[in-house]
Design a protein around this motif. Structure first.
Motif, PDB file in Angstrom:
ATOM      1  N   LEU A 170      -6.387  11.623  -7.029  1.00 27.47           N
ATOM      2  CA  LEU A 170      -5.159  10.928  -6.641  1.00 27.47           C
ATOM      3  C   LEU A 170      -5.173  10.601  -5.153  1.00 27.47           C
ATOM      4  CD1 LEU A 170      -2.192  10.133  -7.491  1.00 27.47           C
ATOM      5  CD2 LEU A 170      -1.519  12.372  -6.683  1.00 27.47           C
ATOM      6  N   THR A 171      -5.483  11.626  -4.353  1.00 29.86           N
ATOM      7  CA  THR A 171      -5.441  11.448  -2.905  1.00 29.86           C
ATOM      8  C   THR A 171      -6.459  10.417  -2.440  1.00 29.86           C
ATOM      9  OG1 THR A 171      -4.843  13.763  -2.817  1.00 29.86           O
ATOM     10  CG2 THR A 171      -5.424  12.722  -0.748  1.00 29.86           C
TER      11      THR A 171
ATOM     12  N   MET B 104      -1.148   9.964   6.211  1.00 28.98           N
ATOM     13  CA  MET B 104      -1.247   9.557   4.812  1.00 28.98           C
ATOM     14  C   MET B 104      -1.165  10.742   3.854  1.00 28.98           C
ATOM     15  SD  MET B 104      -1.248   6.805   3.253  1.00 28.98           S
ATOM     16  CE  MET B 104      -2.262   6.869   1.778  1.00 28.98           C
TER      17      MET B 104
ATOM     18  N   LEU C 127      -5.260   6.979  -3.237  1.00 30.57           N
ATOM     19  CA  LEU C 127      -4.170   6.537  -2.381  1.00 30.57           C
ATOM     20  C   LEU C 127      -4.682   6.184  -0.983  1.00 30.57           C
ATOM     21  CD1 LEU C 127      -1.270   8.915  -3.458  1.00 30.57           C
ATOM     22  CD2 LEU C 127      -2.019   6.748  -4.422  1.00 30.57           C
ATOM     23  N   TYR C 128      -5.601   6.987  -0.484  1.00 28.89           N
ATOM     24  CA  TYR C 128      -6.198   6.677   0.811  1.00 28.89           C
ATOM     25  C   TYR C 128      -6.904   5.329   0.777  1.00 28.89           C
ATOM     26  CZ  TYR C 128      -5.451  10.889   3.564  1.00 28.89           C
ATOM     27  OH  TYR C 128      -4.879  11.875   4.306  1.00 28.89           O
TER      28      TYR C 128
ATOM     29  N   SER D  21       0.299  11.094   0.118  1.00 25.92           N
ATOM     30  CA  SER D  21      -0.626  11.269  -0.993  1.00 25.92           C
ATOM     31  C   SER D  21      -0.411  12.559  -1.758  1.00 25.92           C
ATOM     32  CB  SER D  21      -2.065  11.275  -0.493  1.00 25.92           C
ATOM     33  OG  SER D  21      -2.262  10.221   0.385  1.00 25.92           O
TER      34      SER D  21
ATOM     35  N   THR E  92       0.827  -1.203   0.000  1.00 30.87           N
ATOM     36  CA  THR E  92       0.000   0.000   0.000  1.00 30.87           C
ATOM     37  C   THR E  92       0.861   1.252   0.000  1.00 30.87           C
ATOM     38  OG1 THR E  92      -0.122   0.084   2.389  1.00 30.87           O
ATOM     39  CG2 THR E  92      -1.840  -1.142   1.270  1.00 30.87           C
TER      40      THR E  92
ATOM     41  N   ASN F  57      -4.673   2.508   0.820  1.00 33.77           N
ATOM     42  CA  ASN F  57      -4.133   2.436   2.150  1.00 33.77           C
ATOM     43  C   ASN F  57      -5.051   1.667   3.105  1.00 33.77           C
ATOM     44  OD1 ASN F  57      -2.480   3.200   4.289  1.00 33.77           O
ATOM     45  ND2 ASN F  57      -3.942   4.822   4.792  1.00 33.77           N
TER      46      ASN F  57
END
Lengths: 563, 305, 314
Positions: free
Chosen positions: B281-282, C141, B285-286, C145, B229, B289
């Motif tokens: 994108l964020t 995070m 990615l979260y 990110s 991740t 995760n």
């Protein structure tokens, strides 16, 4: 901690938004600023692009190096604020009737920054050093008009055979291979600057470092913190020292253009090297008084590889592709900074030269599109059978956007299928030179001297820079005539003819002529726009702020009261 | 199932023996049930599925094409009237479509390159760590060497020798990223191989490959999952760095990294060119995760109580 | 016994450094020269005479193998030669000037990241699956990110341009100019370390011996400090080797955006400009650093994890 930083205003300047306005500029009769309007601290901080490669004038080739060297050294000739060539170390010169022999008479009271007298012998020594194969100067190209320069560079003749003769202590003669009207301009280039022989002998390769470098210009090198700053201070021995107002110049190497702007806004710079391409509207709105835009000696164009299909022997196709591009949109929407849309190779603004303007430059874009579609079909393409091609460019935001715009216009007007190929710079250069896999590619030229020949000779058959594979014997013949023609008007007409031939062959797609664009603090005056974008700091001065003026008055009053 | 756990607690030797048989079958089924109970992971999974659908189908539904330049609306802010819901970039391309199309590339690069690095890294690290001694030293020395090579040159060379292709980006990124994975896996293996159950398996004459496959790798999954991740965003960002250097995806293709990179240049004058791609994108990615965390918890053999 | 093992191991590792470096130099040397284009290519293509002079000056006209051995002979004396791009400086000087800067920023960033990251990770692990856990990890995070080329200009804009609290960039060894770069550089590292710590801490906390420790009635903070911390930090220690090497040799993004004269730009600039000597210099330097750091990590790992035995014969 933040609060304490805030208090120390002197540590770093406050944001530009809160900056003071300068006082009104008052000039004396001789054109110099009135001492009363000048700021106390005459330090100028200039953003200067990337880190200069070297401060050895004969090794330098990049613009950032040249900007600094122009402040450190002075050649036989130099430039006025507006870019005119004026006497430098030479007070006057004679040009022979065949325009091949130049005799320079030097000023008699000049000194190097170490106190040595500066004489004609220094120039002979320096020009020979610049042309010597051992120096391996990348800018020695500029010296090629001098007699025997090519042979000396190729190690076929000793350096003493270079066409330079010492007539007496203050007189010097340079012989050229052919008439070169722009030769006086070449002498303002760093490669023609003098270097101090004693300095060089003492320190060898390290002579161009702080504490070592001896120079003859308005400033001397005080400190060079690699990739942080280069500091110059006023040279008290310079011939014009008393008229030089700025006493410290700091050149800041800042590669990233947006960073330069934030630095300027935070008050750390007085002058940026550039501004980012697509922030015009924003800058115009927020910094209208600081934003300075002015024409530059460069053309932006795209080239065809004329050695591969489909472009060999296919001027109609090339014409169609050129016509289908709406340059106005590119300059208005993409580049934005008032670049001149162009249909010609040579940019405007060159002395004594009227660039060739084809008739279709005056058509409407719709007319050109119409003609483009006609030609496109004429050579056998259609929407069902579209041309497939690629545009190659080196990685850069601006090139990318323009390539995108062109691909989109070709698609919308003609239905051409264009793929974009973005390459790392050196890979791009190599591919361009090999002329095998390129089709349409990004090109452009910014000239080192103020003459159309610089642009035209790129297209001579067999020239190392002819990445287009363009070869036209008539064009070459006209260029040969240009090289030997000594009457300016006739030379101009010949170059005009050469440009016309080149453009009628549609060997390139001119897009626009360059502009320089930067932010300049309103306090900084004395410089002028010029097409070469050369700005010597010695002409500049800083006005004092309105607020500062008030404070001064108050302080004076207080002091008077105390007394 | 229960017996195995009891045994594991009380008698690791016996547990190891039983695991040889039981674990292979039940581990994944069991883990899956566990994962479904993790709310954050499930929500993230749903978001990612939606995102995937959007990215795959969205561009086809949009009235704009990704490479269409709307010259009347360059750098236009988001607006319902112009039809550019997310606004346009400086050459008038619709940010919404570009973001969705960029998502395809980013997700593809992220997944494929991570997979490449996962496969190479885990097997390499597990072998080095398990065999130890001379093998380990040679293998890790090779990792050290590759580590210290300039990434840029590796990529340029690949591009020159094989031409420009998106597969190369996967290969280039994957080929560099497995190094971290290999190091971490090796470190874990070193400590695992001296644990009782591995020693027990060895004592029982289970061959090395089987031990690595059945004992070492399953026990590494927890750490590896967390690392994966972390690798996905890393890979997506490496891709954008490549685009920045002119070695990433070719225009008019794009990726979130490249869009964010472009947007960052104009964050003040045209914030929407940054905000929307960055949000996609964020969020992605979260989600990776949380899914990763969920998987770690689900796969952790010691947590199965 | 164990001590001896480590010593033996150290000696062999240090001896092993030489062949490693040799392989590294060889690969890098030939890879760089295989890349298309040369150091003196530019849009203003030089006349052949001038180019020949330049190549002769830097011995680029010799056969590649001869250049290779010339280079090997040269670096034995620790002379990396002159830079092609920055002609007034030698590669040794460039590294000697750039490294202290990168070391300072990178070192501060990694220290900050280590303490903050492990702290966040431990707290999150102790409060596993609570709001505290989620919000801490959620915030951490963000560091991963949001790419640093977004964070850096954003920080400059907010802190330097709008608020005017700190300078926008530049370098003079003052603390004010270090704050933003260190923070920007540390953010992703904090996030990585926090996640690694949390992951392994949860695993350790669920292990038998911790359960035993708890069963004995040891308070939780003591359980963590005395028993869980060391093993939980093992993956972090693994990560620290390459991460530290990466951070203290500079970041091209940070250096460009904050105008910092560190080493990081040389990797990219040197490569793009085909500055062979500069690239070789930084590659070798980076290689030595990373090998040393990995070595240190191994020692630390052995020290923290008694299960690894170096003298063990297989």
């Amino acid at each position: 901690m933040l609060a304490s930083c805030h208090d120390q205003d002197g540590e770093f300047a406050r944001p530009r938004e809160k900056r003071d306005q300068p006082v009104e500029l008052v000039l004396l009769d001789d054109g110099r600023p009135h001492p009363a309007v000048l700021a106390e601290d005459q330090t100028v901080i200039r953003g200067n692009g990337e880190e200069p490669q070297t401060l050895d004038p004969h090794q330098a080739e990049s613009v950032p190096s040249a900007n600094i060297l122009r402040d450190l050294f002075e050649g036989l000739t130099t430039e006025a604020p507006a870019g005119d060539i004026i006497p430098g170390a030479a007070i006057r010169w004679n040009i022979s009737r065949d325009a091949r022999t130049y005799t320079f008479y030097l000023r008699r009271d000049m000194l190097w920054s170490n106190g040595d007298p500066l004489t004609a012998d220094d120039f002979v020594f320096s020009l020979r050093r610049a042309a010597s194969p051992a120096t391996a100067s990348p800018s020695a190209t500029m010296l090629l008009p001098i007699q025997n320069a090519r042979e000396v560079l190729a190690n076929e003749l000793p350096v003493e055979d270079l066409g330079i003769a010492l007539l007496d202590k203050y007189t010097l003669q340079i012989t050229l291979t052919g008439p070169t009207p722009y030769f006086l301009g070449l002498l303002t280039h760093p490669v023609a600057y003098p270097v101090n022989r004693r300095n060089l002998e003492e320190f060898g390769d390290e002579f161009s470092r702080p504490d070592k470098l001896v120079s003859n210009g308005a400033y001397v090198l005080r400190d060079w913190k690699h990739r942080v700053s280069i500091e110059l201070e006023k040279n008290p021995l310079y011939r014009e020292a008393e008229n030089t107002i700025v006493d410290h110049v700091i050149f800041m190497p800042i590669e990233d253009v947006s960073v330069e702007v934030t630095q300027f806004r935070s008050g750390a710079l007085d002058w940026t090297n550039e501004v980012p391409n697509n922030q015009f509207a924003w800058l115009q709105r927020n910094y209208p008084d600081e934003l300075v835009i002015s024409p530059w000696m460069g053309s932006y164009f795209f080239g065809f590889n004329l050695e591969v299909e489909p472009f060999v022997q296919n001027p109609e196709l090339r014409q169609a592709l050129s016509f289908a591009i709406d340059r106005q949109i590119i300059t208005d929407k993409v580049t934005q900074f008032g670049e001149q849309p162009s249909f010609a190779l040579v940019p405007p603004g060159i002395e004594d030269y009227i660039p060739f303007v084809p008739e279709y430059a005056d058509w409407t874009q719709e007319q050109r599109n119409e003609e483009a579609r006609r030609l496109y079909e004429l050579v056998g393409y259609s929407h069902e059978n579209p041309l497939r091609t690629e545009i190659r460019y080196n990685s850069s935001e601006n090139h990318k956007k323009i390539a995108l715009a062109i691909a989109s216009m070709w698609k919308q007007v003609l239905g051409v299928n264009t793929s974009l190929v973005n390459e790392e710079f050196r890979v791009f250069l190599q591919n361009r030179q090999q002329k095998v896999i390129t089709q349409v590619f990004r090109a452009g030229w910014i000239s080192d001297y103020n003459d159309p020949y610089s642009f035209l000779e790129l297209f001579r058959t067999g020239d190392g820079r002819n990445d287009y594979g363009y070869s036209n014997s008539i064009f070459d013949a006209v260029l040969d005539e240009v090289a030997t023609e000594r009457i300016r008007a006739r030379r101009s007409r010949l170059m005009f003819e050469a440009e016309r031939i080149l453009l009628s062959d549609f060997a390139v797609i001119p897009i626009y002529s360059y502009v320089t664009k930067r932010l300049v603090d309103q306090h900084l005056k004395g410089w002028q726009n010029n097409v070469m974008d050369h700005h010597l700091t010695r002409y500049m001065y800083k006005l004092k702020s309105r607020e500062a003026e008030e404070t001064v008055t108050i302080e004076t009053v207080v002091k008077e009261e105390e007394q | 199932m229960n017996s195995s756990i009891d045994l594991q607690v009380e008698d690791p030797f016996a547990a190891a023996m039983i695991e040889v048989d039981v674990r292979g079958r039940s581990l994944w089924v069991d883990a899956w049930h566990r994962l479904l109970k993790n709310r954050a992971a499930v929500i993230s999974g749903i978001i990612m599925a939606t995102m995937l659908l959007l990215v795959l189908v969205g561009p086809a539904l949009s009235p704009w094409e990704g490479d269409f330049t709307d010259w009347d609306n360059t750098s236009a802010p988001p607006s319902l009237e112009t039809g550019h819901w997310f606004g346009t970039d400086s050459v008038g391309r619709d940010i919404l479509v570009r973001t969705l199309e960029g998502g395809r590339i980013s997700l593809l690069v992220g997944l494929v390159a991570t997979l490449v690095s996962l496969v190479i890294g885990v097997s390499y690290g597990a072998i080095a760590g398990y065999y130890g001694g001379f093998t380990d030293r040679i293998m890790m020395r090779m990792v050290d060497i590759v580590y210290a090579l300039p990434f840029m040159f590796f990529v340029i060379l690949l591009m020159v020798v094989f031409g420009r292709h998106i597969v190369l980006i996967f290969v280039a990124i994957g080929a560099v990223n497995w190094l971290d994975m290999a190091r971490i896996v090796r470190g874990q293996t070193l400590s695992l191989k001296n644990t009782e159950f591995v020693e027990a398996a060895r004592a029982c004459g289970v061959d090395h490959h089987a031990i690595i496959r059945r004992h070492i790798i399953p026990n590494l999954l927890g750490v590896v999952m967390v690392y994966v991740t972390l690798t996905i965003p890393q890979v997506i960002l490496v891709e954008s760095f490549l685009s920045f250097l002119g070695l990433g995806v070719q225009e008019p293709m794009s990726s979130w990294g490249a869009l964010v990179n472009d947007g960052a240049q104009d964050m003040e004058s045209a914030p929407w060119t940054l905000v929307f791609p960055a949000a996609f994108l964020t969020v992605t990615l979260y989600c990776f995760n949380y899914i990763g965390d969920g998987m770690r918890d689900a796969l952790d053999p010691k947590d199965r109580l | 016994m164990r001590q001896e093992g480590i010593l033996q191991h150290s000696a062999s590792r240090l001896l092993g450094l030489i062949p490693t470096l040799l392989v590294l130099i060889t690969i890098a040397f030939f890879m760089i020269r295989l890349a298309p284009g040369g150091p003196f290519d530019s849009e203003k293509i030089l006349p052949p005479e001038i180019k020949a002079n330049l190549e002769a000056k830097y011995h680029l006209d010799e056969p590649l193998v001869k250049q290779y051995f010339r280079y090997l002979g040269q670096i034995i004396t620790l002379d990396f030669g002159p830079s092609f791009q920055y002609k007034d400086w030698t590669v040794n000087e460039l590294i000697a000037r750039g490294f202290p800067v990168s070391l300072t920023i990178g070192g501060l960033a990694i220290v900050l990241a280590f303490f903050l990251g492990t702290l966040i990770g431990i707290v999150a692990a102790m409060r596993q699956n609570t709001a505290v856990d989620y919000s801490l990890m959620g915030v951490a995070m963000l560091g991963i990110s949001i790419p640093n080329f977004v964070v850096a200009p954003l920080l400059i804009l907010l802190v330097a341009v709008y608020a005017g609290w700190l300078p926008a960039g530049g370098w003079d060894w003052s603390v004010q100019r270090m704050v933003l770069p260190v923070v920007t550089l540390a953010l992703p590292a904090i996030a990585y370390i926090a996640r690694l710590t949390r992951g392994s801490m949860i695993e350790v906390l669920n292990s038998n011996y911790i359960r035993t420790a708890r069963a004995k009635g040891l308070p939780e903070h003591l359980v963590i400090r005395r028993h869980a911390l060391k093993p939980a930090l093992l993956p972090v220690i693994s990560f620290m080797g390459p991460a530290t090497a990466g951070l203290i040799t500079g970041s091209v993004v940070i250096e460009r955006i904050y105008s910092i004269p560190g080493l990081g730009s040389y990797f990219v600039q040197g490569a793009l400009n085909r500055d062979y000597t500069l690239v070789m210099g930084v590659v070798i330097f980076y290689g030595v650093i990373i090998i040393l750091l990995n070595f240190i990590v191994d020692i630390l790992y052995a020290w923290m994890n008694p299960r690894i035995r170096y003298n063990e014969a297989q």
